[in-house]
Design a protein around this motif. Structure first.
Motif, PDB file in Angstrom:
ATOM      1  N   MET A  56      22.946  38.284 101.351  1.00 23.51           N
ATOM      2  CA  MET A  56      23.807  37.555 100.528  1.00 23.51           C
ATOM      3  C   MET A  56      23.301  36.098 100.281  1.00 23.51           C
ATOM      4  N   ASP A  57      22.551  36.118  99.047  1.00 19.01           N
ATOM      5  CA  ASP A  57      21.877  34.999  98.597  1.00 19.01           C
ATOM      6  C   ASP A  57      22.704  33.958  98.046  1.00 19.01           C
ATOM      7  N   GLY A  58      23.441  34.196  97.081  1.00 22.83           N
ATOM      8  CA  GLY A  58      24.078  33.110  96.446  1.00 22.83           C
ATOM      9  C   GLY A  58      25.428  32.854  96.921  1.00 22.83           C
ATOM     10  N   GLY A  59      25.654  32.754  98.388  1.00 24.29           N
ATOM     11  CA  GLY A  59      27.217  32.595  98.955  1.00 24.29           C
ATOM     12  C   GLY A  59      27.864  31.177  98.365  1.00 24.29           C
ATOM     13  N   GLY A  60      26.919  30.174  98.147  1.00 17.92           N
ATOM     14  CA  GLY A  60      27.594  29.055  97.499  1.00 17.92           C
ATOM     15  C   GLY A  60      28.221  29.275  96.026  1.00 17.92           C
ATOM     16  N   ASP A  61      27.779  30.254  95.256  1.00 15.79           N
ATOM     17  CA  ASP A  61      28.335  30.195  94.327  1.00 15.79           C
ATOM     18  C   ASP A  61      29.740  31.040  93.982  1.00 15.79           C
ATOM     19  N   VAL A  62      30.139  31.885  95.070  1.00 14.36           N
ATOM     20  CA  VAL A  62      31.030  32.581  94.836  1.00 14.36           C
ATOM     21  C   VAL A  62      32.534  31.911  94.752  1.00 14.36           C
ATOM     22  N   PRO A  63      32.881  30.821  95.692  1.00 14.04           N
ATOM     23  CA  PRO A  63      34.226  30.138  95.542  1.00 14.04           C
ATOM     24  C   PRO A  63      34.161  29.465  94.079  1.00 14.04           C
ATOM     25  N   ASN A  64      33.138  29.091  93.376  1.00 11.47           N
ATOM     26  CA  ASN A  64      32.761  28.149  92.247  1.00 11.47           C
ATOM     27  C   ASN A  64      33.420  28.902  91.109  1.00 11.47           C
ATOM     28  N   ILE A  65      33.135  30.417  91.363  1.00 11.24           N
ATOM     29  CA  ILE A  65      33.634  31.168  90.136  1.00 11.24           C
ATOM     30  C   ILE A  65      35.086  30.969  89.804  1.00 11.24           C
ATOM     31  N   LYS A  66      35.872  30.704  90.737  1.00 11.43           N
ATOM     32  CA  LYS A  66      37.232  30.672  90.556  1.00 11.43           C
ATOM     33  C   LYS A  66      37.691  29.677  89.598  1.00 11.43           C
ATOM     34  N   LYS A  67      36.823  28.358  89.627  1.00 11.82           N
ATOM     35  CA  LYS A  67      37.106  27.403  88.580  1.00 11.82           C
ATOM     36  C   LYS A  67      36.491  27.801  87.137  1.00 11.82           C
ATOM     37  N   TRP A  68      35.792  28.744  86.927  1.00 12.37           N
ATOM     38  CA  TRP A  68      35.317  29.339  85.647  1.00 12.37           C
ATOM     39  C   TRP A  68      36.471  29.515  84.672  1.00 12.37           C
ATOM     40  N   THR A  69      36.337  29.361  83.535  1.00 13.33           N
ATOM     41  CA  THR A  69      37.101  29.678  82.526  1.00 13.33           C
ATOM     42  C   THR A  69      37.161  31.387  82.504  1.00 13.33           C
ATOM     43  N   VAL A  70      38.541  31.738  82.391  1.00 15.85           N
ATOM     44  CA  VAL A  70      38.839  33.110  82.464  1.00 15.85           C
ATOM     45  C   VAL A  70      38.909  33.692  80.784  1.00 15.85           C
ATOM     46  N   PHE A  72      27.903  33.309  82.926  1.00 17.22           N
ATOM     47  CA  PHE A  72      29.157  34.095  83.099  1.00 17.22           C
ATOM     48  C   PHE A  72      29.168  35.134  84.428  1.00 17.22           C
ATOM     49  N   ALA A  73      30.229  35.522  84.494  1.00 17.92           N
ATOM     50  CA  ALA A  73      30.360  36.787  85.561  1.00 17.92           C
ATOM     51  C   ALA A  73      31.358  37.580  85.122  1.00 17.92           C
ATOM     52  N   ILE A  74      30.899  38.972  85.119  1.00 15.09           N
ATOM     53  CA  ILE A  74      32.032  40.158  84.886  1.00 15.09           C
ATOM     54  C   ILE A  74      32.819  40.498  86.135  1.00 15.09           C
ATOM     55  N   GLU A  75      34.454  40.342  85.867  1.00 18.44           N
ATOM     56  CA  GLU A  75      34.929  41.041  87.127  1.00 18.44           C
ATOM     57  C   GLU A  75      35.742  42.006  86.568  1.00 18.44           C
ATOM     58  N   GLY A  85      38.687  44.681  83.329  1.00 17.16           N
ATOM     59  CA  GLY A  85      37.835  43.864  83.186  1.00 17.16           C
ATOM     60  C   GLY A  85      38.334  42.468  82.575  1.00 17.16           C
ATOM     61  N   ARG A  86      37.463  41.721  82.914  1.00 16.89           N
ATOM     62  CA  ARG A  86      37.406  40.177  82.336  1.00 16.89           C
ATOM     63  C   ARG A  86      36.175  39.621  82.498  1.00 16.89           C
ATOM     64  N   VAL A  87      35.892  38.321  81.793  1.00 15.37           N
ATOM     65  CA  VAL A  87      34.640  37.723  82.109  1.00 15.37           C
ATOM     66  C   VAL A  87      34.967  36.166  82.543  1.00 15.37           C
ATOM     67  N   ARG A  88      34.446  35.899  83.385  1.00 16.43           N
ATOM     68  CA  ARG A  88      34.363  34.527  83.861  1.00 16.43           C
ATOM     69  C   ARG A  88      33.258  33.503  83.294  1.00 16.43           C
ATOM     70  N   VAL A  89      33.545  32.409  82.540  1.00 15.97           N
ATOM     71  CA  VAL A  89      32.504  31.901  81.740  1.00 15.97           C
ATOM     72  C   VAL A  89      32.374  30.333  82.500  1.00 15.97           C
ATOM     73  N   LEU A  90      31.308  29.868  82.499  1.00 16.32           N
ATOM     74  CA  LEU A  90      31.125  28.541  83.036  1.00 16.32           C
ATOM     75  C   LEU A  90      30.928  27.649  81.606  1.00 16.32           C
ATOM     76  N   LEU A  91      32.004  26.752  81.319  1.00 15.43           N
ATOM     77  CA  LEU A  91      31.880  25.790  80.180  1.00 15.43           C
ATOM     78  C   LEU A  91      31.386  24.641  80.591  1.00 15.43           C
ATOM     79  N   LYS A  92      31.955  24.120  81.762  1.00 16.52           N
ATOM     80  CA  LYS A  92      31.219  22.732  82.083  1.00 16.52           C
ATOM     81  C   LYS A  92      30.703  22.611  83.330  1.00 16.52           C
ATOM     82  N   LYS A  93      29.739  22.234  83.709  1.00 15.39           N
ATOM     83  CA  LYS A  93      29.204  22.186  85.133  1.00 15.39           C
ATOM     84  C   LYS A  93      29.955  21.295  85.871  1.00 15.39           C
TER      85      LYS A  93
END
Length: 137
Positions: free
Chosen positions: A1-15, A58-61, A74-82
Motif C-alpha cells: 500500500m503505497d498511498g496510505g496518506g491519501d486515503v483519509p483525505n478523500i473523505k474531505k473531497w467533494t462528492v 478524482f476517485a471513483i467510489e 457509484g459516485r466520484v470524489r473530486v478534489l477542488l481545493k488543495k
C-alpha cells in the motif's frame, strides 16, 4: 500500500453523484443544475474522465450509492481545493461550476460520441443545436 496518506483525505473531497447532472432526473430526484445544462444519464466513468480532463484529482467510489436513488451505484470524489486552500483548477472554484463543466463535457466524451454519432448527425443534429443548447451565460 503505497498511498496510505491519501486515503483519509478523500473523505474531505467533494462528492459528485451522476444524478446531479442527469437531465432525466427531476430536482426532487436529486438533479442540481438546470435541464438545459444537464446531460443524459452520465456514468461515473464519464464524470471521472471529465475530471481528469479538467486536471482535477478524482476517485471513483463504485460501492457507494445516492441515498435518494440507491439502485444507481457509484459516485466520484473530486478534489477542488488543495490542503492549503488553493484551487486545483483555477477555472473551477465551486461545486456548481464543476457540475456545469462536467455536464458540458460528458456529451463530448469519446465513449459517448461514437455511440451517438450515426443517430444525431442524420436526424436531430442541426435542429437541436439551433434551439439554444449553446447559450453562453
Amino acid at each position: 500500500m503505497d498511498g496510505g496518506g491519501d486515503v483519509p483525505n478523500i473523505k474531505k473531497w467533494t462528492v459528485f453523484y451522476p444524478v446531479y447532472i442527469n437531465s432525466k432526473k427531476t430536482v426532487a430526484e436529486g438533479r442540481r443544475i438546470s435541464v438545459s445544462n444537464a446531460c443524459e444519464n452520465p456514468t461515473c466513468a464519464e464524470i471521472a474522465d471529465c475530471c481528469g480532463h479538467l486536471k482535477l484529482p478524482f476517485a471513483i467510489e463504485i460501492d457507494k450509492a445516492y441515498p435518494r436513488d440507491f439502485m444507481q451505484r457509484g459516485r466520484v470524489r473530486v478534489l477542488l481545493k488543495k490542503e492549503d486552500g488553493t484551487l486545483c483548477n483555477p477555472a473551477i472554484s465551486s461545486r456548481k461550476q464543476l457540475m456545469l463543466r462536467v455536464a458540458e463535457l460528458v456529451p463530448r466524451h469519446p465513449g459517448r460520441v461514437k455511440k451517438q454519432e450515426p443517430a444525431s448527425t442524420s436526424t436531430a443534429g442541426p435542429s437541436k443545436s439551433g434551439k439554444g443548447g449553446r447559450k453562453k451565460r
